[in-house]
Motif scaffolding. Structure first.
Motif, short mmCIF file in Angstrom:
data_model
loop_
_atom_site.label_atom_id
_atom_site.label_comp_id
_atom_site.label_asym_id
_atom_site.label_seq_id
_atom_site.Cartn_x
_atom_site.Cartn_y
_atom_site.Cartn_z
N PRO A 13 2.22 12.66 44.73
CA PRO A 13 0.98 13.38 44.41
C PRO A 13 1.08 14.11 43.09
CG PRO A 13 2.29 14.67 45.93
CD PRO A 13 3.02 13.36 45.75
N HIS A 14 -0.05 14.53 42.59
CA HIS A 14 -0.07 15.42 41.43
C HIS A 14 0.53 16.76 41.83
CE1 HIS A 14 -1.43 17.52 37.85
NE2 HIS A 14 -1.95 18.45 38.64
N THR A 15 1.39 17.29 41.00
CA THR A 15 1.98 18.60 41.27
C THR A 15 1.61 19.56 40.17
OG1 THR A 15 4.03 17.85 40.21
CG2 THR A 15 3.93 17.72 42.60
N ASP A 16 1.21 20.74 40.58
CA ASP A 16 0.86 21.78 39.61
C ASP A 16 1.81 22.95 39.81
OD1 ASP A 16 -0.43 23.13 37.62
OD2 ASP A 16 -2.39 23.19 38.59
N GLY A 17 1.31 24.11 40.06
CA GLY A 17 2.18 25.27 40.18
C GLY A 17 2.91 25.37 41.50
N LEU A 18 2.30 24.85 42.58
CA LEU A 18 2.85 25.03 43.92
C LEU A 18 2.94 23.67 44.62
CD1 LEU A 18 3.64 27.42 45.88
CD2 LEU A 18 1.35 27.15 46.86
N TYR A 77 12.28 22.96 38.42
CA TYR A 77 11.74 21.94 39.31
C TYR A 77 10.32 21.55 38.90
CZ TYR A 77 15.81 22.86 42.10
OH TYR A 77 17.12 22.98 42.51
N GLY A 78 9.96 20.32 39.23
CA GLY A 78 8.68 19.77 38.81
C GLY A 78 8.78 19.08 37.47
N LYS A 79 9.95 18.52 37.17
CA LYS A 79 10.19 17.90 35.86
C LYS A 79 9.57 16.50 35.87
CE LYS A 79 14.71 18.49 36.35
NZ LYS A 79 14.79 19.35 37.56
N ARG A 80 8.50 16.34 35.11
CA ARG A 80 7.78 15.07 35.07
C ARG A 80 7.36 14.76 33.63
NH1 ARG A 80 3.66 14.70 40.19
NH2 ARG A 80 3.95 12.50 39.73
N GLY A 81 7.16 13.48 33.36
CA GLY A 81 6.61 13.06 32.08
C GLY A 81 7.52 13.26 30.90
N ARG A 82 8.85 13.23 31.12
CA ARG A 82 9.80 13.41 30.01
C ARG A 82 10.18 12.06 29.43
NH1 ARG A 82 14.35 16.08 33.42
NH2 ARG A 82 13.53 14.48 34.84
N ASP A 83 10.25 11.97 28.14
CA ASP A 83 10.60 10.73 27.47
C ASP A 83 12.00 10.28 27.88
OD1 ASP A 83 8.20 10.67 26.13
OD2 ASP A 83 8.99 11.55 24.28
N GLY A 84 12.09 9.06 28.38
CA GLY A 84 13.38 8.49 28.73
C GLY A 84 14.03 9.05 29.97
N THR A 109 13.70 9.90 34.26
CA THR A 109 13.02 9.67 35.52
C THR A 109 12.40 10.97 36.02
OG1 THR A 109 14.61 7.96 36.09
CG2 THR A 109 13.34 8.89 37.91
N ASP A 110 11.18 10.90 36.51
CA ASP A 110 10.55 12.09 37.07
C ASP A 110 11.39 12.67 38.20
OD1 ASP A 110 8.46 11.78 35.33
OD2 ASP A 110 6.98 11.20 36.84
N PHE A 111 11.51 13.98 38.20
CA PHE A 111 12.22 14.76 39.23
C PHE A 111 13.75 14.58 39.19
CE2 PHE A 111 7.99 13.79 41.02
CZ PHE A 111 7.48 15.07 41.07
N ALA A 112 14.28 13.95 38.17
CA ALA A 112 15.75 13.83 38.05
C ALA A 112 16.32 15.11 37.47
CB ALA A 112 16.12 12.65 37.16
N ASN A 113 17.44 15.54 38.03
CA ASN A 113 18.13 16.74 37.55
C ASN A 113 19.15 16.39 36.47
OD1 ASN A 113 16.97 18.71 39.29
ND2 ASN A 113 18.37 18.12 40.93
N PRO A 114 19.36 17.29 35.53
CA PRO A 114 20.52 17.18 34.64
C PRO A 114 21.77 17.62 35.41
CG PRO A 114 19.40 19.22 34.19
CD PRO A 114 18.58 18.51 35.24
N HIS A 115 22.93 17.50 34.78
CA HIS A 115 24.14 18.07 35.37
C HIS A 115 23.93 19.58 35.52
CE1 HIS A 115 26.81 14.58 33.71
NE2 HIS A 115 25.85 14.17 34.51
N PHE A 116 24.53 20.16 36.56
CA PHE A 116 24.33 21.59 36.80
C PHE A 116 25.57 22.18 37.45
CE2 PHE A 116 22.81 19.53 40.70
CZ PHE A 116 23.49 20.26 41.68
N VAL A 117 25.60 23.51 37.49
CA VAL A 117 26.65 24.24 38.19
C VAL A 117 25.99 25.32 39.05
CG1 VAL A 117 28.77 25.57 37.99
CG2 VAL A 117 28.21 23.88 36.23
N ALA A 118 26.38 25.36 40.32
CA ALA A 118 25.91 26.42 41.22
C ALA A 118 27.01 27.47 41.35
CB ALA A 118 25.58 25.82 42.57
N PHE A 119 26.64 28.73 41.20
CA PHE A 119 27.58 29.83 41.25
C PHE A 119 27.26 30.73 42.45
CE2 PHE A 119 27.22 28.72 36.75
CZ PHE A 119 28.55 28.68 36.34
N GLY A 120 28.30 31.11 43.18
CA GLY A 120 28.16 32.13 44.19
C GLY A 120 28.40 33.49 43.56
N ASP A 121 29.64 33.78 43.23
CA ASP A 121 30.00 35.03 42.59
C ASP A 121 29.21 35.22 41.29
OD1 ASP A 121 31.21 37.19 41.32
OD2 ASP A 121 33.23 36.52 41.71
#
Length: 263
Positions: A75-80, A238-245, A247-259
């Motif tokens: 579906p189309h996604t906007d703010g929510l 989140y909601g990453k769409r329409g980027r050149d080259g 895929t929609d909703f694909a994440n880049p590499h990331f790091v999750a931190f607890g501390d």
């Protein structure tokens, strides 16, 4: 901030998890999708339950769900909007190690503001929003006593957590900048939840993920005082769409931190 009844979302995740466990106990078939990832009847059945429940709970809020997206129904996604992974860790499901989860997240203006992660085979459920992060044991489909959770201070060395099914040299190279005293393997979005409850301190992901893989766990971790960042130090959006080259909703590499003190 838009919010919905998290107990209703918990109940929806548990309902989906109950159906997943029913199929888990059978000799189910495994299908390979076009992206080479596996899918089972459990993924499809759980997603149908969640989609129906969210339609009743919030009929005007669009839902981006993994199997619907794979079928081209986005579906189309906007703010929510909702992000749903009905069975995160299908490889764990297929191998029957129990480390798979049901994931439901609410996204507002690119930020995961509510999230539920349910591990039906482990009888654990986690949830979080602006009121904090929590967990409980699920027994016979009933969510038990609520326990507040919070990230911990690492101290003299960090416990790193990473994927049971995905990993590699890039992850190990990244971790060399920290004093890592232990590395724990875990499947699915449970890695975020282990950070949130103070069982681990850092989770680097240097491989492919989609937004529905991370959103619910990210919401729980943020609610517990942690954070999830791209490699350039920006919050994972989140909601990453329409980027050149890309895929929609694909994440880049990331790091999750607890501390919160480590970076």
């Amino acid at each position: 901030m838009s919010r919905f009844d998290l107990q209703a979302l918990n109940a929806l995740a548990v309902a989906a998890g109950t159906e997943i466990l029913r199929i888990y106990a059978t000799d189910f078939a495994v299908i390979t999708k076009g992206d080479e990832s596996p899918v089972t009847l459990a993924d499809q059945a759980a997603e149908a339950i969640i989609l129906d429940g969210l339609k009743n709970l919030a009929p005007d809020v669009p839902v981006v769900a993994e199997e619907e997206a794979a079928a081209g129904r986005i579906p189309h996604t906007d703010g929510l909007f909702w992000l749903v992974d009905p069975l995160d860790g299908t490889k764990e499901f297929v191998s029957k190690n129990g480390e798979f989860t049901v994931n439901i997240a609410l996204i507002e203006n690119g930020v995961p503001v509510q999230g539920v992660v349910y591990a039906p085979a482990l009888n654990e459920i986690f949830w979080g929003d602006a009121d904090g992060a929590f967990k409980a044991v699920v027994t016979d489909g009933v969510v038990g006593e609520t326990e507040a959770i919070r990230v911990r201070t690492a101290g003299d060395g960090v416990v790193a957590i990473g994927s049971r099914s995905h990993g590699g040299d890039e992850t190990q190279a990244y971790l060399k900048r920290f004093a890592v005293k232990a590395f724990v393997a875990a499947g699915s979005s449970l890695k975020f939840c282990r950070l949130a409850e103070g069982a681990a301190d850092i989770y680097p992901r240097m491989g492919r993920t989609m937004e529905w893989d991370t959103a619910a766990g990210d919401a729980v971790l943020r609610a517990a005082g942690g954070r999830v960042e791209t490699l350039d130090g920006q919050p994972l959006g989140y909601g990453k769409r329409g980027r050149d080259g890309e895929t929609d909703f694909a994440n880049p590499h990331f790091v999750a931190f607890g501390d919160p003190a480590i970076s």
